[in-house]
Design an enzyme around this catalytic site. Structure first.
Site, mmCIF file in Angstrom:
data_model
loop_
_atom_site.group_PDB
_atom_site.id
_atom_site.type_symbol
_atom_site.label_atom_id
_atom_site.label_comp_id
_atom_site.label_asym_id
_atom_site.label_seq_id
_atom_site.Cartn_x
_atom_site.Cartn_y
_atom_site.Cartn_z
ATOM 1 N N LYS A 13 0.741 -1.303 -0.068
ATOM 2 C CA LYS A 13 -0.086 0.183 -0.136
ATOM 3 C C LYS A 13 0.748 1.279 0.221
ATOM 4 O O LYS A 13 0.876 2.357 -1.093
ATOM 5 C CB LYS A 13 -1.101 -0.044 1.395
ATOM 6 C CG LYS A 13 -2.169 0.919 1.029
ATOM 7 C CD LYS A 13 -2.755 0.754 1.786
ATOM 8 C CE LYS A 13 -2.379 0.789 3.780
ATOM 9 N NZ LYS A 13 -2.686 2.271 4.651
ATOM 10 N N ARG A 84 -11.092 2.956 8.788
ATOM 11 C CA ARG A 84 -10.604 1.276 9.113
ATOM 12 C C ARG A 84 -11.212 0.590 9.766
ATOM 13 O O ARG A 84 -11.230 -0.801 9.968
ATOM 14 C CB ARG A 84 -8.907 1.814 10.568
ATOM 15 C CG ARG A 84 -7.869 0.990 10.176
ATOM 16 C CD ARG A 84 -6.994 1.263 10.794
ATOM 17 N NE ARG A 84 -5.591 1.583 9.635
ATOM 18 C CZ ARG A 84 -4.589 1.449 9.638
ATOM 19 N NH1 ARG A 84 -3.750 0.905 10.974
ATOM 20 N NH2 ARG A 84 -3.645 1.845 9.264
ATOM 21 N N ARG A 123 11.370 -9.645 6.428
ATOM 22 C CA ARG A 123 12.300 -7.829 6.673
ATOM 23 C C ARG A 123 13.061 -8.160 7.060
ATOM 24 O O ARG A 123 13.207 -8.959 8.198
ATOM 25 C CB ARG A 123 11.257 -7.223 6.688
ATOM 26 C CG ARG A 123 9.980 -6.905 5.649
ATOM 27 C CD ARG A 123 9.176 -5.641 6.180
ATOM 28 N NE ARG A 123 8.034 -5.383 5.563
ATOM 29 C CZ ARG A 123 6.758 -4.640 5.773
ATOM 30 N NH1 ARG A 123 7.238 -4.462 6.938
ATOM 31 N NH2 ARG A 123 5.845 -4.760 4.557
ATOM 32 N N ARG A 155 12.072 -6.604 13.083
ATOM 33 C CA ARG A 155 11.441 -5.126 14.067
ATOM 34 C C ARG A 155 10.891 -6.112 14.786
ATOM 35 O O ARG A 155 9.539 -7.274 14.061
ATOM 36 C CB ARG A 155 10.663 -4.298 13.116
ATOM 37 C CG ARG A 155 11.653 -3.261 12.331
ATOM 38 C CD ARG A 155 10.351 -2.558 12.076
ATOM 39 N NE ARG A 155 11.459 -1.871 11.463
ATOM 40 C CZ ARG A 155 11.385 -1.435 9.601
ATOM 41 N NH1 ARG A 155 10.083 -2.047 9.097
ATOM 42 N NH2 ARG A 155 11.740 -0.940 9.467
ATOM 43 N N ARG A 166 -2.116 -9.005 13.396
ATOM 44 C CA ARG A 166 -2.288 -7.725 12.683
ATOM 45 C C ARG A 166 -3.296 -8.052 11.777
ATOM 46 O O ARG A 166 -4.240 -7.529 11.420
ATOM 47 C CB ARG A 166 -0.730 -6.583 11.865
ATOM 48 C CG ARG A 166 -0.192 -5.865 13.538
ATOM 49 C CD ARG A 166 1.512 -6.086 12.723
ATOM 50 N NE ARG A 166 1.440 -5.060 11.290
ATOM 51 C CZ ARG A 166 2.411 -5.042 10.971
ATOM 52 N NH1 ARG A 166 3.285 -6.053 10.450
ATOM 53 N NH2 ARG A 166 2.775 -4.084 9.951
#
Ligand SMILES: [Zn+2]
Length: 211
Positions: A13, A84, A123, A155, A166
């Site tokens: 996004k 959201r 990542r 992270r 999430r």
């Protein structure tokens, strides 16, 4: 030229938003950016953010409402990170009506959860700001930064179990939102598993055709 961009974590996004606002010279209304800005002047928001808490609906909605009153949005905007929830979408509709603003389309970038997990949990980041992906952009030397030799880390937010959480929050919150925009005829589904160039071409075509 007013659009909303929806997509789960890992859908790309951010990349698409950047390209869209550059190409079509519209304003990028990112709630993430608004929060970072508000944090500087509002200690209560700073405290919430530092504690990793969600910013209450009311504050978010007001932030966006005030932003929509500024002149620069008159030439078009892309809402990113907002709404959201269904509640936020309805609040947004009210203030758009007041400001006499019409949404032309809602892009929903779709990827499946397994792909999202693969993209995000791979990542790796370095203190120097460089980022890698163990599969898609691997560092030359495993766990070491190509640029400064620093140790690469993952992270906390990118760990698989956190990503799954999430994603499940996103699914739960966004499902009613997607239905809402589908019913109003604004929803445009985009297959986010395609190459990011193709994704951008498809989005561009819709915007060029005034959708
Ligand atoms: Zn580095």
């Amino acid at each position: 030229m007013n659009y909303i961009l929806l997509g789960p974590p890992g859908a790309g996004k951010g990349t698409q938003a950047k390209k869209i606002v550059e190409k079509f010279k519209i304003v990028h209304l990112s709630t993430g950016d608004m929060f970072r800005e508000a944090k500087k002047s509002d200690p209560s928001i700073a405290a919430l953010m530092e504690a990793g808490k969600l910013i209450p609906d009311e504050i978010v909605v007001n932030m966006v409402k005030n932003r929509l009153k500024k002149d620069d949005v008159k030439n078009g905007f892309l809402l990113d990170g907002f709404p959201r929830t269904l509640k936020q979408a309805k609040e947004l509709d009210k203030s758009l009506k007041t400001e006499n603003i019409k949404i032309d389309g809602v892009f929903s970038i779709i990827i499946d959860n397994e792909e999202a997990v693969k993209r995000i949990s791979g990542r790796r980041v370095c203190k120097c700001g460089a980022s890698f992906h163990i599969k898609f952009v691997p560092p030359k030397d495993a766990d070491k930064c190509d640029y400064c030799g620093g140790q690469l880390t993952q992270r906390a937010d990118d760990k698989e179990e956190v990503v799954r959480e999430r994603l499940s929050v996103y699914d739960k919150q966004t499902k009613p939102l997607i239905d809402y925009y589908k019913n109003s005829g604004l929803l445009i589904d985009i297959d986010g598993l395609q190459n990011e160039k193709i994704v951008f071409e498809q989005i561009s075509k819709f915007i060029e055709n005034g959708r």
